[in-house]
Design a protein around this motif. Structure first.
Motif, PDB file in Angstrom:
ATOM      1  N   ALA A   1     115.333 -34.307 -44.960  1.00 45.54           N
ATOM      2  CA  ALA A   1     114.880 -35.219 -44.960  1.00 45.54           C
ATOM      3  C   ALA A   1     114.987 -36.466 -45.608  1.00 45.54           C
ATOM      4  O   ALA A   1     115.024 -37.370 -45.379  1.00 45.54           O
ATOM      5  CB  ALA A   1     114.022 -34.715 -45.832  1.00 45.54           C
ATOM      6  N   VAL A   2     115.789 -36.777 -46.944  1.00 44.16           N
ATOM      7  CA  VAL A   2     115.884 -37.602 -47.490  1.00 44.16           C
ATOM      8  C   VAL A   2     117.098 -38.677 -46.647  1.00 44.16           C
ATOM      9  O   VAL A   2     116.801 -39.930 -46.477  1.00 44.16           O
ATOM     10  CB  VAL A   2     116.695 -37.655 -48.707  1.00 44.16           C
ATOM     11  N   VAL A   3     117.985 -37.415 -46.171  1.00 41.04           N
ATOM     12  CA  VAL A   3     119.046 -38.701 -45.093  1.00 41.04           C
ATOM     13  C   VAL A   3     118.191 -39.464 -43.986  1.00 41.04           C
ATOM     14  O   VAL A   3     118.598 -40.121 -43.821  1.00 41.04           O
ATOM     15  CB  VAL A   3     120.371 -37.542 -44.484  1.00 41.04           C
ATOM     16  N   LYS A   4     116.997 -38.216 -43.595  1.00 39.69           N
ATOM     17  CA  LYS A   4     116.476 -38.942 -42.116  1.00 39.69           C
ATOM     18  C   LYS A   4     115.822 -40.400 -42.558  1.00 39.69           C
ATOM     19  O   LYS A   4     116.149 -41.427 -41.577  1.00 39.69           O
ATOM     20  CB  LYS A   4     115.634 -38.137 -41.763  1.00 39.69           C
ATOM     21  N   GLU A   5     115.100 -40.531 -43.843  1.00 38.65           N
ATOM     22  CA  GLU A   5     114.609 -41.462 -43.894  1.00 38.65           C
ATOM     23  C   GLU A   5     114.915 -42.601 -44.197  1.00 38.65           C
ATOM     24  O   GLU A   5     114.959 -44.058 -44.027  1.00 38.65           O
ATOM     25  CB  GLU A   5     113.190 -40.386 -45.733  1.00 38.65           C
ATOM     26  N   LYS A   6     116.463 -42.265 -44.942  1.00 38.70           N
ATOM     27  CA  LYS A   6     117.128 -43.142 -45.047  1.00 38.70           C
ATOM     28  C   LYS A   6     117.559 -44.220 -44.581  1.00 38.70           C
ATOM     29  O   LYS A   6     118.149 -45.548 -44.174  1.00 38.70           O
ATOM     30  CB  LYS A   6     118.263 -43.044 -46.436  1.00 38.70           C
ATOM     31  N   LEU A   7     118.173 -43.227 -43.227  1.00 38.63           N
ATOM     32  CA  LEU A   7     118.588 -43.858 -42.090  1.00 38.63           C
ATOM     33  C   LEU A   7     117.809 -44.670 -41.251  1.00 38.63           C
ATOM     34  O   LEU A   7     117.889 -45.534 -40.518  1.00 38.63           O
ATOM     35  CB  LEU A   7     118.946 -42.659 -40.998  1.00 38.63           C
ATOM     36  N   SER A   8     115.897 -44.495 -41.333  1.00 35.59           N
ATOM     37  CA  SER A   8     115.356 -45.135 -40.711  1.00 35.59           C
ATOM     38  C   SER A   8     114.690 -46.614 -41.002  1.00 35.59           C
ATOM     39  O   SER A   8     114.476 -47.206 -40.240  1.00 35.59           O
ATOM     40  CB  SER A   8     113.741 -44.393 -40.475  1.00 35.59           C
ATOM     41  N   GLY A   9     115.223 -46.558 -42.608  1.00 39.42           N
ATOM     42  CA  GLY A   9     115.351 -48.054 -43.274  1.00 39.42           C
ATOM     43  C   GLY A   9     113.600 -48.424 -43.551  1.00 39.42           C
ATOM     44  O   GLY A   9     113.765 -49.500 -44.134  1.00 39.42           O
ATOM     45  N   GLU A  10     112.624 -46.860 -42.997  1.00 40.65           N
ATOM     46  CA  GLU A  10     111.588 -47.672 -43.376  1.00 40.65           C
ATOM     47  C   GLU A  10     111.502 -47.296 -44.864  1.00 40.65           C
ATOM     48  O   GLU A  10     110.374 -48.673 -45.274  1.00 40.65           O
ATOM     49  CB  GLU A  10     110.407 -46.647 -42.389  1.00 40.65           C
ATOM     50  N   LEU A  11     111.956 -46.720 -45.954  1.00 39.37           N
ATOM     51  CA  LEU A  11     111.725 -46.669 -46.836  1.00 39.37           C
ATOM     52  C   LEU A  11     112.746 -47.715 -47.895  1.00 39.37           C
ATOM     53  O   LEU A  11     114.429 -47.069 -47.017  1.00 39.37           O
ATOM     54  CB  LEU A  11     111.338 -45.311 -47.664  1.00 39.37           C
ATOM     55  N   THR A  12     112.598 -48.005 -48.572  1.00 40.55           N
ATOM     56  CA  THR A  12     113.678 -48.371 -49.732  1.00 40.55           C
ATOM     57  C   THR A  12     114.646 -46.688 -50.265  1.00 40.55           C
ATOM     58  O   THR A  12     113.756 -45.678 -50.520  1.00 40.55           O
ATOM     59  CB  THR A  12     113.336 -48.755 -51.499  1.00 40.55           C
ATOM     60  N   THR A  13     115.635 -46.675 -51.371  1.00 36.16           N
ATOM     61  CA  THR A  13     116.443 -45.954 -52.068  1.00 36.16           C
ATOM     62  C   THR A  13     114.694 -45.369 -52.805  1.00 36.16           C
ATOM     63  O   THR A  13     114.995 -44.231 -53.291  1.00 36.16           O
ATOM     64  CB  THR A  13     117.494 -45.991 -52.825  1.00 36.16           C
ATOM     65  N   LYS A  14     114.615 -46.328 -53.605  1.00 34.55           N
ATOM     66  CA  LYS A  14     113.793 -46.300 -54.608  1.00 34.55           C
ATOM     67  C   LYS A  14     112.734 -45.790 -53.967  1.00 34.55           C
ATOM     68  O   LYS A  14     111.917 -44.597 -55.125  1.00 34.55           O
ATOM     69  CB  LYS A  14     113.207 -47.291 -55.574  1.00 34.55           C
TER      70      LYS A  14
END
Length: 107
Positions: free
Chosen positions: A13-26
């Protein structure tokens, strides 16, 4: 103070969210209660280097020879691979959609 254990579902889920670019790492770290930024970076490095077997490995011993413990059946491996490919397909569709929207705005 012990080590944090994250399920493979959280890692994906973290990888998917990071790749989507919708949320920052923080924001991702807050959402999934991840304490250290380097953990997200590690999972992204595994994804980029196609070391997908690592997402299902427990803390400690990291298997590289057989890409996981012997207990993983062929069906489990296929299921993980299918899950990964589905996620990758979703990300690519999202990217294509964003690209189309940007081209429309430029026209």
């Amino acid at each position: 103070m012990g080590k944090n254990v994250y399920s493979s579902e959280v890692k994906w889920a973290v990888v998917k969210e990071k790749l989507s670019g919708e949320l920052t790492t923080k924001q991702i770290m807050e959402k999934y209660r991840i304490k250290n930024k380097s953990q997200v970076e590690t999972w992204m490095r595994w994804y980029r280097s196609n070391e997908l077997y690592r997402f299902d490995q427990p803390i400690g011993k990291q298997y590289t020879y057989g890409h996981g413990p012997d207990s993983a059946s062929e069906d489990d491996k296929r299921e993980r691979q299918m899950s990964h490919l589905k996620m990758e397909n979703e990300i690519l569709k999202k990217y294509m959609e964003i690209e189309r929207e940007l081209r429309k705005k430029q026209s």
